[in-house]
Scaffold this motif. Sequence first.
Motif: not given
Length: 153
Positions: A100-116
């Motif tokens: 919740c409330h996390s931000i993923i930057g433009a063009g990012s490749l998300v391979t693992k969990d991102v904490p809140a």
Amino acid sequence: MVPSAPLVKAPIHMDYGLRVRVAPTAFINRGCTILDTPVADVRVGEHVNIGPNVTIISVGHSKTVDKNSKRTSYGSEVIIGDCAWIGAGAIILPGVEIGCHSIIGAGSLVTKDVPAYHVAVGSPARVVSTVGNEVAAEPKDIILTLEDALGTH
């Protein structure tokens, strides 16, 4: 007034859509691709903003082949928590949970969990900072329709 359906700008591409759950307050911008499977959920939470040309993938394939030289496919759920913001062109791989409330930057490749309450960027995405958990004041005048925005009513 709470929306009854998410705001989704066309085109959107989805393999099956059987287990894709998008909260009614979510926004999905143009060119989103959801490569889903009938055996794993894709869940998009309340007030999530998904930028243009984002790809969400909940299906993968084995590293090895079977006796017929085929790779086994598998489903692995993807969860995007409430109030998350997914930047343009990001790719989210199977099995990832974005808090919740996390931000993923433009063009990012998300391979693992991102904490809140964290910001993740890059390829592969890495957490680079945190996000405050303050709640912004509600705007006084909320525009819900095109007519309101254009003042044509």
